[in-house]
Design a protein around this motif. Structure first.
Motif, PDB file in Angstrom:
ATOM      1  N   LEU A   6      34.945  29.903  30.777  1.00  0.00           N
ATOM      2  CA  LEU A   6      35.918  30.843  31.325  1.00  0.00           C
ATOM      3  C   LEU A   6      35.694  31.040  32.820  1.00  0.00           C
ATOM      4  N   GLN A   7      34.445  31.151  33.227  1.00  0.00           N
ATOM      5  CA  GLN A   7      34.142  31.310  34.653  1.00  0.00           C
ATOM      6  C   GLN A   7      34.593  30.090  35.439  1.00  0.00           C
ATOM      7  N   ARG A   8      34.356  28.900  34.880  1.00  0.00           N
ATOM      8  CA  ARG A   8      34.802  27.671  35.552  1.00  0.00           C
ATOM      9  C   ARG A   8      36.323  27.633  35.669  1.00  0.00           C
ATOM     10  N   ASP A   9      37.013  28.071  34.623  1.00  0.00           N
ATOM     11  CA  ASP A   9      38.477  28.103  34.653  1.00  0.00           C
ATOM     12  C   ASP A   9      38.990  29.050  35.728  1.00  0.00           C
ATOM     13  N   ILE A  10      38.348  30.199  35.845  1.00  0.00           N
ATOM     14  CA  ILE A  10      38.775  31.183  36.841  1.00  0.00           C
ATOM     15  C   ILE A  10      38.492  30.678  38.251  1.00  0.00           C
ATOM     16  N   LEU A  11      37.343  30.060  38.451  1.00  0.00           N
ATOM     17  CA  LEU A  11      37.043  29.488  39.775  1.00  0.00           C
ATOM     18  C   LEU A  11      38.023  28.366  40.124  1.00  0.00           C
ATOM     19  N   ALA A  12      38.381  27.556  39.143  1.00  0.00           N
ATOM     20  CA  ALA A  12      39.357  26.486  39.367  1.00  0.00           C
ATOM     21  C   ALA A  12      40.720  27.072  39.715  1.00  0.00           C
ATOM     22  N   PHE A  13      41.101  28.152  39.039  1.00  0.00           N
ATOM     23  CA  PHE A  13      42.373  28.810  39.337  1.00  0.00           C
ATOM     24  C   PHE A  13      42.360  29.383  40.755  1.00  0.00           C
ATOM     25  N   TYR A  14      41.250  29.984  41.154  1.00  0.00           N
ATOM     26  CA  TYR A  14      41.114  30.529  42.511  1.00  0.00           C
ATOM     27  C   TYR A  14      41.316  29.422  43.550  1.00  0.00           C
ATOM     28  N   LYS A  15      40.695  28.284  43.326  1.00  0.00           N
ATOM     29  CA  LYS A  15      40.854  27.151  44.242  1.00  0.00           C
ATOM     30  C   LYS A  15      42.296  26.661  44.262  1.00  0.00           C
ATOM     31  N   GLN A  16      42.927  26.671  43.099  1.00  0.00           N
ATOM     32  CA  GLN A  16      44.319  26.236  42.990  1.00  0.00           C
ATOM     33  C   GLN A  16      45.229  27.163  43.811  1.00  0.00           C
ATOM     34  N   VAL A  17      44.972  28.457  43.749  1.00  0.00           N
ATOM     35  CA  VAL A  17      45.755  29.419  44.520  1.00  0.00           C
ATOM     36  C   VAL A  17      45.572  29.164  46.017  1.00  0.00           C
ATOM     37  N   LEU A  18      44.331  28.942  46.438  1.00  0.00           N
ATOM     38  CA  LEU A  18      44.081  28.688  47.858  1.00  0.00           C
ATOM     39  C   LEU A  18      44.727  27.379  48.316  1.00  0.00           C
ATOM     40  N   ARG A  19      44.741  26.360  47.451  1.00  0.00           N
ATOM     41  CA  ARG A  19      45.428  25.108  47.798  1.00  0.00           C
ATOM     42  C   ARG A  19      46.930  25.321  47.915  1.00  0.00           C
ATOM     43  N   LYS A  20      47.498  26.123  47.016  1.00  0.00           N
ATOM     44  CA  LYS A  20      48.931  26.415  47.075  1.00  0.00           C
ATOM     45  C   LYS A  20      49.268  27.162  48.362  1.00  0.00           C
ATOM     46  N   ALA A  21      48.382  28.037  48.789  1.00  0.00           N
ATOM     47  CA  ALA A  21      48.594  28.786  50.027  1.00  0.00           C
ATOM     48  C   ALA A  21      48.685  27.846  51.219  1.00  0.00           C
ATOM     49  N   GLN A  22      47.969  26.730  51.167  1.00  0.00           N
ATOM     50  CA  GLN A  22      47.994  25.766  52.271  1.00  0.00           C
ATOM     51  C   GLN A  22      49.362  25.114  52.446  1.00  0.00           C
ATOM     52  N   THR A  23      50.210  25.185  51.436  1.00  0.00           N
ATOM     53  CA  THR A  23      51.542  24.568  51.520  1.00  0.00           C
ATOM     54  C   THR A  23      52.572  25.512  52.130  1.00  0.00           C
ATOM     55  N   LYS A  24      52.184  26.751  52.395  1.00  0.00           N
ATOM     56  CA  LYS A  24      53.095  27.766  52.919  1.00  0.00           C
ATOM     57  C   LYS A  24      52.981  27.869  54.434  1.00  0.00           C
ATOM     58  N   PRO A  25      53.979  28.476  55.094  1.00  0.00           N
ATOM     59  CA  PRO A  25      53.900  28.687  56.545  1.00  0.00           C
ATOM     60  C   PRO A  25      52.666  29.519  56.908  1.00  0.00           C
ATOM     61  N   PRO A  26      52.133  29.320  58.111  1.00  0.00           N
ATOM     62  CA  PRO A  26      50.873  29.974  58.510  1.00  0.00           C
ATOM     63  C   PRO A  26      50.834  31.492  58.302  1.00  0.00           C
ATOM     64  N   MET A  28      52.512  33.330  56.179  1.00  0.00           N
ATOM     65  CA  MET A  28      52.498  33.614  54.745  1.00  0.00           C
ATOM     66  C   MET A  28      51.173  33.164  54.129  1.00  0.00           C
ATOM     67  N   ARG A  29      50.626  32.069  54.611  1.00  0.00           N
ATOM     68  CA  ARG A  29      49.362  31.521  54.110  1.00  0.00           C
ATOM     69  C   ARG A  29      48.243  32.546  54.227  1.00  0.00           C
ATOM     70  N   LYS A  30      48.116  33.151  55.387  1.00  0.00           N
ATOM     71  CA  LYS A  30      47.050  34.136  55.621  1.00  0.00           C
ATOM     72  C   LYS A  30      47.181  35.308  54.663  1.00  0.00           C
ATOM     73  N   CYS A  31      48.397  35.778  54.446  1.00  0.00           N
ATOM     74  CA  CYS A  31      48.644  36.901  53.546  1.00  0.00           C
ATOM     75  C   CYS A  31      48.249  36.539  52.112  1.00  0.00           C
ATOM     76  N   ILE A  32      48.631  35.355  51.657  1.00  0.00           N
ATOM     77  CA  ILE A  32      48.313  34.902  50.304  1.00  0.00           C
ATOM     78  C   ILE A  32      46.807  34.761  50.133  1.00  0.00           C
ATOM     79  N   GLU A  33      46.148  34.134  51.107  1.00  0.00           N
ATOM     80  CA  GLU A  33      44.700  33.938  51.025  1.00  0.00           C
ATOM     81  C   GLU A  33      43.959  35.277  51.004  1.00  0.00           C
ATOM     82  N   ASP A  34      44.367  36.192  51.877  1.00  0.00           N
ATOM     83  CA  ASP A  34      43.710  37.510  51.927  1.00  0.00           C
ATOM     84  C   ASP A  34      43.898  38.276  50.620  1.00  0.00           C
TER      85      ASP A  34
END
Length: 72
Positions: A6-26, A28-34
């Motif tokens: 479960l911890q690995r799944d949550i860490l993977a999801f966190y990374k996935q969210v941060l990768r998705k943020a990289q596809t957004k305008p700068p 919006m990206r900062k807001c999503i990451e924060d």
């Protein structure tokens, strides 16, 4: 330190969210990451590791928010 499945799944999801943020305008990206960082950190300390119902609920809520990032 070994993590549970479960911890690995949550860490993977966190990374996935941060990768998705990289596809957004700068701006919006900062807001999503924060927001993602603050929510994950807040819940990491506020929720007991044995409270699977709460963890499951938070995961489902996070997935709903993540899917909204795909919409324009």
């Amino acid at each position: 330190m070994s993590h549970s499945g479960l911890q690995r799944d949550i860490l993977a999801f966190y990374k996935q969210v941060l990768r998705k943020a990289q596809t957004k305008p700068p701006e919006m990206r900062k807001c999503i990451e924060d927001y993602a960082r603050s929510e994950f950190r807040k819940n990491a300390t506020a929720v007991k590791k044995s409270d699977f119902y709460k963890i499951d609920y938070l995961c489902r809520q996070g997935m709903k928010m993540y899917k909204q990032l795909d919409s324009p």
